[in-house]
Design an enzyme around this catalytic site. Structure first.
Site, PDB file in Angstrom:
ATOM      1  CG  ASN A   1      33.301  85.707   5.547  1.00 15.50           C
ATOM      2  OD1 ASN A   1      32.375  85.739   6.359  1.00 15.50           O
ATOM      3  ND2 ASN A   1      33.187  86.214   4.313  1.00 15.50           N
ATOM      4  CD  GLU A   2      29.381  84.949   2.694  1.00 17.21           C
ATOM      5  OE1 GLU A   2      29.644  85.326   1.536  1.00 17.21           O
ATOM      6  OE2 GLU A   2      28.380  85.348   3.322  1.00 17.21           O
TER       7      GLU A   2
ATOM      8  CD  GLU B   1      29.000  88.276   7.058  1.00 21.35           C
ATOM      9  OE1 GLU B   1      28.320  88.568   6.055  1.00 21.35           O
ATOM     10  OE2 GLU B   1      30.226  88.049   7.009  1.00 21.35           O
TER      11      GLU B   1
ATOM     12  CD  GLN C   1      29.893  94.921   7.173  1.00 23.82           C
ATOM     13  OE1 GLN C   1      30.663  95.843   7.361  1.00 23.82           O
ATOM     14  NE2 GLN C   1      30.119  93.970   6.290  1.00 23.82           N
TER      15      GLN C   1
ATOM     16  CE1 TYR D   1      24.046  90.500   5.605  1.00 19.84           C
ATOM     17  CE2 TYR D   1      25.088  88.517   4.739  1.00 19.84           C
ATOM     18  CZ  TYR D   1      25.172  89.740   5.381  1.00 19.84           C
ATOM     19  OH  TYR D   1      26.394  90.205   5.814  1.00 19.84           O
TER      20      TYR D   1
ATOM     21  CD  GLU E   1      33.550  92.698   4.740  1.00 24.28           C
ATOM     22  OE1 GLU E   1      32.324  92.536   4.936  1.00 24.28           O
ATOM     23  OE2 GLU E   1      34.191  92.091   3.870  1.00 24.28           O
TER      24      GLU E   1
END
Ligand code: AHR
Length: 474
Positions: free
Chosen positions: A170-171, A282, A329, A236, A26
């Site tokens: 995204n999100e 992710e 990432q 996460y 990103e």
């Protein structure tokens, strides 16, 4: 006490796709600028501007997928500002500083070709339009005489690129637009309607989230279908960077909520066409020290590498449901595989986890039966206790070769006896990532001892270790 592990060779299941071992970059902190990209003429850069040492390491690892340009950044990204000679300067709304757009579509897609990764592009649904998305896709995939294919050729690339995977924002429940699932469902229908008409071969990934979000989204698609191929989730693992035993155990206890999220999301999407898969867009350990102010940089330790192995085991076990998983990432941001600062470039312990565990790529999953195993009590951060098996084992088969990855995150040795249900082990060799210090930053795999007797293999898994065993059937 010895744990007996039987690998059931007669029952080969789903194939473990290489896409399970994907990555994400990103425009954030020093992931792209100062990470994979240095700019033409900079010290340490190749003739195109890529960080040469980083590129070599990633190529050697064999990157499978690279997702770009975000993350949150993706929903403020206007692709035309990052092609050709005139590049626009904008604020990076989410992560601070300026975006100079030096690294754009051509730089990203050429990079993917050089490191051998499948590109996965996240479209901007937050501040973009359907037409902007279609134009971007035409620039990437179109052929002459289409105007954007001409533009691409003017920018030095005659041939269309190959990009199968496209993300629909995204999100979108958060940084991507703070939307309600019903509003997002309408956008997904609208975007996928035009995109699939223009580019029927691409795969579209819609944004998933909590069970409530997923349920409302799927209910809307059930009533009025959207042309999607996958639903994404983000997983996460929040953790402390400093050593803390309970916190360390919680990283493994998080297996419980992650597995629940996968099963619940899967249960819902099977109500659709039956062809929609899951993508873990992710995932990874997010230390308390990684913040917006420091560009989400964090060190790599043995402890987070073992947590990565635990998550990869989970994703492989659900190979029938999960089409792709991308750790967040790749360089210098969150759970990276490479840390780069000036001329100092080094792989993190997680780099070696990927290197080892990718031995499963292309293999078919085999059931693993444990007997007499110790169970490690760990806390699920979402509540409750989870009994983590020691070792946590995944096995796959390719032809005559069986691979088994054995994870022992505990502080004690685990002795194992390995056997195959359908015959004897002819030969076996093993490598292990192991260290006496879970905070160690410089660990590399070393050969591990395996003894063979009566068609069975015996090994001792050190405390805090991942062992990859390669077995030839007799
Ligand atoms: O990976 C960092 C950020 O985490 C991403 O931009 C966002 O998608 C997630 O919240």
């Amino acid at each position: 006490m010895e744990t007996r592990i039987t690998i059931v060779t007669e029952l080969a299941g789903a194939e473990v796709s290489g896409l399970t071992f994907g990555h994400f970059v990103e425009h954030l902190g020093r992931c792209i600028y100062g990470g994979i990209w240095l700019g033409r003429g900079s010290e340490g850069a190749d003739e195109e501007g890529y960080n040469l040492r980083v590129k070599e390491l990633l190529k050697d690892l064999g990157l499978e997928v690279l997702r770009w340009p975000g993350g949150c950044f993706g929903d403020q990204y206007h692709w035309e500002e990052g092609i050709g000679k005139d590049r626009r300067v904008r604020r990076n709304i989410w992560w601070g500083g300026y975006e100079l757009h030096e690294f754009g579509t051509d730089e990203f897609l050429r990079y993917c070709e050089e490191v051998g990764a499948e590109p996965y592009v996240s479209l901007n649904l937050g501040t973009g339009t359907v037409q902007e998305a279609l134009d971007w896709m035409e620039y990437v995939l179109g052929e002459r005489p289409l105007s954007y294919a001409e533009r691409r050729a003017e920018n030095g690339r005659e041939e269309p690129y190959k990009v199968r995977y496209w993300g629909l924002g995204n999100e979108t429940w958060g940084c991507g637009g703070n939307m309600r699932p019903e509003h997002y469902a309408d956008l997904v229908r609208q975007y996928s309607n035009f995109i699939k008409a223009a580019f029927p071969d691409v795969k579209l990934v819609a944004v998933g989230h909590t069970t409530d979000w997923n349920r409302r989204l799927v209910a809307s698609f059930w009533e009025r279908p959207a042309r999607i191929d996958a639903l994404s989730v983000h997983q996460y693992t929040r953790a402390k960077e400093d050593w803390d035993e309970e916190d360390y155990r919680r990283c493994f206890g998080s297996r419980a909520w992650k597995e629940r999220q996968i099963s619940e999301a899967w249960g819902l999407i099977t109500a659709l066409s039956g062809k929609v898969k899951l993508v873990v867009d992710e995932w990874g350990v997010w230390y308390d020290t990684a913040r917006r102010e420091n560009g989400l940089i964090q060190k790599g330790h043995l402890k987070d590498a073992l947590s990565a192995a635990s998550d990869l085991h989970l994703y492989m076990r659900h190979a029938d449901k999960i089409e792709m998983a991308n750790i967040a990432q790749t360089v210098n941001v969150l759970h990276s595989v490479v840390l780069a600062e000036g001329s100092e470039v080094k792989p993190t312990p997680t780099y070696f986890v990927f290197k080892m565990i990718k031995g499963h790529k292309g293999g078919r999953l085999l059931p693993v039966v444990l007997e007499g195993e110790r169970k490690w009590p760990v806390e699920d951060p979402s509540g409750g206790e989870y009994l983590y098996p020691l070792p946590d084992a995944v096995a796959t088969v390719k032809g005559n070769e069986v691979s088994a990855s054995l994870l022992n995150p505990s502080e004690e040795d685990v002795k194992v006896e390995l056997s195959l249900s359908g015959g004897d082990i002819g030969s076996a060799e093993a490598v292990a990532l192991v260290g006496s210090d879970l905070q160690a930053e410089d660990v590399e795999p070393v050969p591990a001892e395996v003894s063979l007797e009566g068609g069975r293999a015996r090994l001792k898994l050190g405390p805090a270790s991942l062992t990859m065993v390669r077995i030839e059937r007799r």
